[in-house]
Design a protein around this motif. Structure first.
Motif, PDB file in Angstrom:
ATOM      1  N   GLY A  50       0.812  -1.213   0.000  1.00 18.31           N
ATOM      2  CA  GLY A  50       0.000   0.000   0.000  1.00 18.31           C
ATOM      3  C   GLY A  50       0.842   1.258   0.000  1.00 18.31           C
ATOM      4  O   GLY A  50       0.500   2.255  -0.649  1.00 18.31           O
ATOM      5  N   GLU A  51       1.959   1.223   0.726  1.00 12.57           N
ATOM      6  CA  GLU A  51       2.863   2.372   0.747  1.00 12.57           C
ATOM      7  C   GLU A  51       3.534   2.554  -0.610  1.00 12.57           C
ATOM      8  O   GLU A  51       3.701   3.670  -1.088  1.00 12.57           O
ATOM      9  N   ARG A  52       3.893   1.454  -1.238  1.00 11.56           N
ATOM     10  CA  ARG A  52       4.479   1.533  -2.591  1.00 11.56           C
ATOM     11  C   ARG A  52       3.470   2.110  -3.574  1.00 11.56           C
ATOM     12  O   ARG A  52       3.822   2.861  -4.484  1.00 11.56           O
ATOM     13  N   LYS A  53       2.199   1.741  -3.404  1.00 14.84           N
ATOM     14  CA  LYS A  53       1.150   2.276  -4.277  1.00 14.84           C
ATOM     15  C   LYS A  53       1.068   3.791  -4.129  1.00 14.84           C
ATOM     16  O   LYS A  53       0.913   4.513  -5.111  1.00 14.84           O
ATOM     17  N   ARG A  54       1.222   4.292  -2.916  1.00 15.38           N
ATOM     18  CA  ARG A  54       1.194   5.745  -2.705  1.00 15.38           C
ATOM     19  C   ARG A  54       2.374   6.422  -3.408  1.00 15.38           C
ATOM     20  O   ARG A  54       2.239   7.528  -3.933  1.00 15.38           O
ATOM     21  N   VAL A  55       3.522   5.749  -3.424  1.00 11.42           N
ATOM     22  CA  VAL A  55       4.678   6.297  -4.149  1.00 11.42           C
ATOM     23  C   VAL A  55       4.354   6.365  -5.639  1.00 11.42           C
ATOM     24  O   VAL A  55       4.641   7.363  -6.304  1.00 11.42           O
ATOM     25  N   GLN A  56       3.738   5.318  -6.169  1.00 15.41           N
ATOM     26  CA  GLN A  56       3.351   5.322  -7.587  1.00 15.41           C
ATOM     27  C   GLN A  56       2.362   6.458  -7.873  1.00 15.41           C
ATOM     28  O   GLN A  56       2.447   7.126  -8.904  1.00 15.41           O
ATOM     29  N   LEU A  57       1.424   6.672  -6.957  1.00 17.37           N
ATOM     30  CA  LEU A  57       0.442   7.736  -7.146  1.00 17.37           C
ATOM     31  C   LEU A  57       1.101   9.106  -7.038  1.00 17.37           C
ATOM     32  O   LEU A  57       0.704  10.041  -7.739  1.00 17.37           O
ATOM     33  N   ALA A  58       2.111   9.228  -6.177  1.00 21.37           N
ATOM     34  CA  ALA A  58       2.846  10.489  -6.073  1.00 21.37           C
ATOM     35  C   ALA A  58       3.481  10.829  -7.412  1.00 21.37           C
ATOM     36  O   ALA A  58       3.513  11.994  -7.832  1.00 21.37           O
ATOM     37  N   ARG A  59       3.992   9.808  -8.095  1.00 23.45           N
ATOM     38  CA  ARG A  59       4.590  10.010  -9.409  1.00 23.45           C
ATOM     39  C   ARG A  59       3.593  10.621 -10.385  1.00 23.45           C
ATOM     40  O   ARG A  59       3.935  11.455 -11.224  1.00 23.45           O
ATOM     41  N   ALA A  60       2.315  10.224 -10.247  1.00 22.63           N
ATOM     42  CA  ALA A  60       1.284  10.751 -11.141  1.00 22.63           C
ATOM     43  C   ALA A  60       1.080  12.250 -10.941  1.00 22.63           C
ATOM     44  O   ALA A  60       0.598  12.934 -11.847  1.00 22.63           O
ATOM     45  N   LEU A  61       1.450  12.774  -9.782  1.00 20.67           N
ATOM     46  CA  LEU A  61       1.260  14.197  -9.498  1.00 20.67           C
ATOM     47  C   LEU A  61       2.375  15.069 -10.061  1.00 20.67           C
ATOM     48  O   LEU A  61       2.221  16.275 -10.186  1.00 20.67           O
ATOM     49  N   LEU A  62       3.507  14.458 -10.364  1.00 20.31           N
ATOM     50  CA  LEU A  62       4.678  15.217 -10.790  1.00 20.31           C
ATOM     51  C   LEU A  62       4.598  15.592 -12.266  1.00 20.31           C
ATOM     52  O   LEU A  62       4.183  14.794 -13.096  1.00 20.31           O
ATOM     53  N   GLY A  63       4.982  16.791 -12.590  1.00 20.19           N
ATOM     54  CA  GLY A  63       5.097  17.198 -13.982  1.00 20.19           C
ATOM     55  C   GLY A  63       3.829  17.704 -14.635  1.00 20.19           C
ATOM     56  O   GLY A  63       3.827  18.006 -15.823  1.00 20.19           O
ATOM     57  N   GLY A  64       2.735  17.778 -13.907  1.00 20.92           N
ATOM     58  CA  GLY A  64       1.500  18.312 -14.486  1.00 20.92           C
ATOM     59  C   GLY A  64       0.967  17.529 -15.660  1.00 20.92           C
ATOM     60  O   GLY A  64       0.799  18.075 -16.752  1.00 20.92           O
ATOM     61  N   PRO A  65       0.674  16.251 -15.488  1.00 21.33           N
ATOM     62  CA  PRO A  65       0.181  15.454 -16.619  1.00 21.33           C
ATOM     63  C   PRO A  65      -1.203  15.921 -17.074  1.00 21.33           C
ATOM     64  O   PRO A  65      -1.946  16.514 -16.311  1.00 21.33           O
ATOM     65  N   GLU A  66      -1.499  15.629 -18.333  1.00 22.94           N
ATOM     66  CA  GLU A  66      -2.827  15.914 -18.873  1.00 22.94           C
ATOM     67  C   GLU A  66      -3.723  14.687 -18.772  1.00 22.94           C
ATOM     68  O   GLU A  66      -4.939  14.807 -18.741  1.00 22.94           O
ATOM     69  N   LEU A  67      -3.108  13.504 -18.739  1.00 23.08           N
ATOM     70  CA  LEU A  67      -3.843  12.245 -18.637  1.00 23.08           C
ATOM     71  C   LEU A  67      -3.095  11.310 -17.702  1.00 23.08           C
ATOM     72  O   LEU A  67      -1.893  11.117 -17.852  1.00 23.08           O
ATOM     73  N   VAL A  68      -3.815  10.734 -16.737  1.00 27.78           N
ATOM     74  CA  VAL A  68      -3.251   9.713 -15.854  1.00 27.78           C
ATOM     75  C   VAL A  68      -4.069   8.443 -16.050  1.00 27.78           C
ATOM     76  O   VAL A  68      -5.294   8.459 -15.917  1.00 27.78           O
ATOM     77  N   VAL A  69      -3.381   7.363 -16.396  1.00 30.01           N
ATOM     78  CA  VAL A  69      -4.014   6.066 -16.570  1.00 30.01           C
ATOM     79  C   VAL A  69      -3.655   5.224 -15.349  1.00 30.01           C
ATOM     80  O   VAL A  69      -2.480   4.958 -15.092  1.00 30.01           O
ATOM     81  N   LEU A  70      -4.677   4.827 -14.595  1.00 29.76           N
ATOM     82  CA  LEU A  70      -4.485   4.026 -13.383  1.00 29.76           C
ATOM     83  C   LEU A  70      -4.991   2.612 -13.638  1.00 29.76           C
ATOM     84  O   LEU A  70      -6.184   2.412 -13.881  1.00 29.76           O
ATOM     85  N   ASP A  71      -4.092   1.645 -13.584  1.00 29.39           N
ATOM     86  CA  ASP A  71      -4.450   0.253 -13.812  1.00 29.39           C
ATOM     87  C   ASP A  71      -4.614  -0.454 -12.477  1.00 29.39           C
ATOM     88  O   ASP A  71      -3.634  -0.744 -11.799  1.00 29.39           O
ATOM     89  N   GLU A  72      -5.843  -0.698 -12.098  1.00 30.27           N
ATOM     90  CA  GLU A  72      -6.200  -1.378 -10.861  1.00 30.27           C
ATOM     91  C   GLU A  72      -5.412  -0.858  -9.657  1.00 30.27           C
ATOM     92  O   GLU A  72      -4.721  -1.606  -8.969  1.00 30.27           O
ATOM     93  N   PRO A  73      -5.543   0.441  -9.365  1.00 32.03           N
ATOM     94  CA  PRO A  73      -4.786   1.002  -8.247  1.00 32.03           C
ATOM     95  C   PRO A  73      -5.232   0.464  -6.886  1.00 32.03           C
ATOM     96  O   PRO A  73      -4.518   0.608  -5.897  1.00 32.03           O
ATOM     97  N   GLU A  74      -6.377  -0.199  -6.845  1.00 32.49           N
ATOM     98  CA  GLU A  74      -6.885  -0.736  -5.582  1.00 32.49           C
ATOM     99  C   GLU A  74      -6.298  -2.093  -5.223  1.00 32.49           C
ATOM    100  O   GLU A  74      -6.476  -2.585  -4.098  1.00 32.49           O
ATOM    101  N   ALA A  75      -5.584  -2.708  -6.161  1.00 34.09           N
ATOM    102  CA  ALA A  75      -5.045  -4.059  -5.929  1.00 34.09           C
ATOM    103  C   ALA A  75      -4.125  -4.071  -4.710  1.00 34.09           C
ATOM    104  O   ALA A  75      -3.190  -3.282  -4.608  1.00 34.09           O
TER     105      ALA A  75
END
Length: 156
Positions: A85-110
């Motif tokens: 779960g902590e690793r998942k939060r790190v992955q989600l933090a990556r999605a916040l960096l750089g101002g993306p226009e599209l974020v694709v989340l593949d089963e983030p609840e796993a």
């Protein structure tokens, strides 16, 4: 040989570096170099230079400091020491960096417990207010009610 196009745009006319910078894919199970730090992973997976402040800000935005119960520099923590779960939060933090226009989340609840799934739903709702989000999920409880459903398929 061949031709690839996106609608009316020929692939030869696409600015691939800009496209890579504006689209973030968060896989169900992301890459982990167990002995490396969180900061190392975020710098590796982002395409631009990241300051320590940018990294720390993104990690605080996903509340990793609360999850780990620490106040020190999170970027120096070893990723292999974190739970799924902590690793998942790190992955989600990556999605916040750089101002993306599209974020694709593949089963983030796993692999997340009920408390983390509730947090994830709130996080995804907030993320969708900043950019477009494509969420692929088996557990509908993590999908914010404001999201449009593109479709569901059952494969036997």
């Amino acid at each position: 040989s061949g031709r690839l196009s996106f609608g009316e745009v020929d692939s030869g006319d696409v600015d691939w570096a800009r496209l890579r910078a504006k689209v973030v894919f968060v896989p169900q199970h992301g890459f982990v170099a167990p002995e490396q730090t969180i900061g190392w992973h975020l710098r590796l997976l982002s395409l631009g230079e990241l300051s320590d402040d940018e990294i720390e800000g993104a990690l605080h935005d996903v509340q990793l400091n609360k999850t780990l119960g620490c106040e020190g520099p999170l970027r120096d923590a070893i990723l292999g020491d974190l739970s799924g779960g902590e690793r998942k939060r790190v992955q989600l933090a990556r999605a916040l960096l750089g101002g993306p226009e599209l974020v694709v989340l593949d089963e983030p609840e796993a692999g997340l417990d009920a408390h983390s799934r509730a947090w994830l739903q709130t996080f995804v709702q907030g993320l969708s207010e900043q950019c477009r989000v494509l969420l692929i999920a088996h557990d509908e409880s993590v999908i914010p009610s404001s999201f449009e459903r593109a479709g569901c398929a059952r494969i036997k």
